[in-house]
Design an enzyme around this catalytic site. Structure first.
Site, short mmCIF file in Angstrom:
data_model
loop_
_atom_site.label_atom_id
_atom_site.label_comp_id
_atom_site.label_asym_id
_atom_site.label_seq_id
_atom_site.Cartn_x
_atom_site.Cartn_y
_atom_site.Cartn_z
N LYS A 1 45.63 49.28 46.30
CA LYS A 1 46.55 49.09 47.42
C LYS A 1 47.39 50.35 47.66
CE LYS A 1 47.00 44.17 46.28
NZ LYS A 1 46.18 43.46 47.26
N CYS B 1 46.08 33.84 49.35
CA CYS B 1 46.26 33.57 47.91
C CYS B 1 47.69 33.12 47.63
CB CYS B 1 45.92 34.78 47.06
SG CYS B 1 44.19 35.19 47.12
N GLN C 1 52.75 44.62 46.07
CA GLN C 1 53.05 44.92 47.48
C GLN C 1 54.26 45.84 47.65
OE1 GLN C 1 50.99 44.29 49.83
NE2 GLN C 1 49.68 42.78 48.84
N ASP D 1 56.22 41.69 40.00
CA ASP D 1 54.90 41.89 40.58
C ASP D 1 55.07 42.90 41.72
OD1 ASP D 1 52.61 41.85 42.07
OD2 ASP D 1 52.39 39.67 42.13
N HIS E 1 52.06 35.14 44.89
CA HIS E 1 50.59 35.22 44.98
C HIS E 1 50.03 34.39 43.82
CE1 HIS E 1 46.64 37.22 44.53
NE2 HIS E 1 46.80 37.72 45.74
N1 PLP Z 1 50.31 40.01 43.60
C1 PLP Z 1 50.49 40.24 44.90
C2 PLP Z 1 51.87 40.11 45.49
C3 PLP Z 1 49.42 40.63 45.70
O1 PLP Z 1 49.61 40.85 47.00
C4 PLP Z 1 48.14 40.75 45.11
C5 PLP Z 1 46.97 41.08 45.95
O2 PLP Z 1 46.97 40.98 47.14
C6 PLP Z 1 48.00 40.51 43.74
C7 PLP Z 1 49.11 40.13 43.02
C8 PLP Z 1 46.68 40.64 43.07
O3 PLP Z 1 46.26 41.98 43.10
P1 PLP Z 1 44.80 42.40 42.63
O4 PLP Z 1 43.86 41.53 43.40
O5 PLP Z 1 44.72 43.84 42.97
O6 PLP Z 1 44.74 42.15 41.16
#
Ligand code: PLP
Length: 405
Positions: A220, A363, A197, A194, A117
């Site tokens: 989430k 993203c 998900q 990270d 992401h």
């Molecule tokens: N990393 C991953 C794998 C994600 O799917 C997301 C959001 O969809 C993020 C980071 C960023 O999360 P946030 O927008 O809650 O900071």
């Protein structure tokens, strides 16, 4: 599972039953979480930590209890290792800044993967630019899984940190992070996971995984927006400089200089989202009551069933088909002449039929470049989804493809 606990799901959209398949973007909230927010503002709201009065002490206790619940949920050794953030993005930016200040110098290397992401790419790019360091990328194999042999080749004495997604937000693939961590640790390189998900879908145990850092977002995980956490092993966090300056993160402030607070407060400048943390604790207990392994099994069954049903529609291409997934599936549709049916059009027609999916680059533009498409259609599940909804989605998708062909 208990979809009746989620009031938002009872509504109709465009006169149709709402089928909410955009859980990777954010999850819906059960009544107990909504009630917790209302309870906080109705009965005990007060700023935390420095108050001697009753309400402040209650609020402080609720905030710190939530930290302990979350520490226990992800298997941290101590609640000191849980730093509250605004979400995964802030956690990664915080780590990139603090770790970067302490440990990154010109010529050092940081490794991410080709399926990250943007939140796990851009903070590292910014750090590399600041410190004249180099960002290395683990490539994908033909089947879109991470190329572990290539990863082994990237690890070297200049590598200072590896940061990879536990679960891809586009492909839903569960990455082999145990192996990724083990290989990095053989060379004494720390690893950040990270978990944006994975934490909503899988049992996470940071001590068993032995990761050095882990980030996730409450929104989430059936909890409110605006809060997340950065877990760090205490021995790492002790070595990092603070992120932001302000109240709470200090020990003493004098014109001659400032000394800093102990963990975890050193990294939590300003008034924290103590209502959010409390409601997140309630959501975490709700997930645990449902059983995180039961949630994982249920969602994996939904993913397998969806792939099977999608596979029966002509012209559908499922990315990373057949691999073990948590939560998300991406696909595209092609017409009889082999032309891509634009995901945006499919998304709009699905919405007209009450089905909420996400379309676009999710993203993850570097991954879209790799897949050679402008975007995909992504369906992503939560604990409250069921097979009946998948059947509604499949019928709606067939209708949409027919209309666009
Ligand atoms: N990393 C991953 C794998 C994600 O799917 C997301 C959001 O969809 C993020 C980071 C960023 O999360 P946030 O927008 O809650 O900071």
């Amino acid at each position: 599972m208990r979809s009746s606990d989620f009031p938002i799901l009872k509504q109709q959209v465009h006169g149709k039953r709402l089928v909410y398949f955009d859980n990777a973007a954010t999850s819906q909230k059960p009544q107990c979480v909504i009630d917790a927010i209302s309870e906080a503002y109705s009965t005990w709201n007060a700023n935390i930590h420095r108050g001697t009065h009753h309400l402040s002490q209650v609020a402080t206790a609720k905030h710190e209890e939530a930290r302990s619940i979350l520490a226990q949920m992800i298997g941290a050794q101590s609640s000191k290792e849980i730093l509250f953030t605004r979400g995964t993005t802030e956690g990664l930016n915080m780590l990139a800044f603090c770790f970067g200040e302490a440990f990154i110098h010109e010529g050092d290397e940081i490794i991410v993967s080709a399926m990250e992401h943007h939140s796990n790419i851009v903070p590292w790019q910014m750090l590399c630019e600041r410190k004249k360091a180099v960002l290395r990328v683990i490539p994908l194999r033909e089947d879109l899984s991470l190329d572990i042999e290539a990863y082994k080749g990237l690890l070297n004495e200049r590598t200072k940190l590896v940061s990879v997604a536990h679960v891809s937000n586009v492909l839903g693939i569960i990455n082999p992070i145990e192996e990724i961590i083990r290989l990095a640790h053989e060379k004494n390189i720390p690893v950040c996971i990270d978990g944006a998900q994975s934490a909503p879908h899988l049992k996470v145990d940071v001590q068993a995984l032995d990761c050095d850092f882990f980030v996730c977002s409450a929104h989430k995980m059936y909890a409110p927006t605006g809060i997340g956490l950065l877990y760090g092993k205490q021995q790492w966090l002790e070595q990092l400089p603070p992120y932001q300056g302000g109240g709470e993160m200090i020990d003493h402030v004098r014109w001659s200089g400032t000394t800093y607070n102990v963990l975890p407060y050193r990294f939590e400048a300003g008034t924290p989202d103590y209502v959010g943390s409390y409601a997140w604790g309630v959501a975490a207990q709700y997930m645990q009551d449902c059983g995180i392994d039961a949630i994982a099994t249920h969602e994996q069954e939904l993913a397998a069933y969806t792939e099977q049903q999608l596979g029966q529609i002509e012209g559908i291409h499922i990315y990373a088909a057949g691999q073990k997934k948590a939560g998300a599936i991406s696909f595209n549709a092609y017409d009889a002449s082999g032309k891509l049916v634009h995901p945006f059009d499919l998304g709009a027609l699905l919405d007209q039929q009450g089905v909420a999916v996400r379309i676009g680059h999710h993203c993850a533009e570097p991954l879209m470049d790799e897949l050679k498409v402008p975007g995909t259609v992504r369906v992503s599940f939560g604990m409250y989804n069921d097979k009946e909804e998948i059947d509604l989605f499949i019928s709606a998708l067939r209708r949409a493809i027919q209309m666009l062909s």
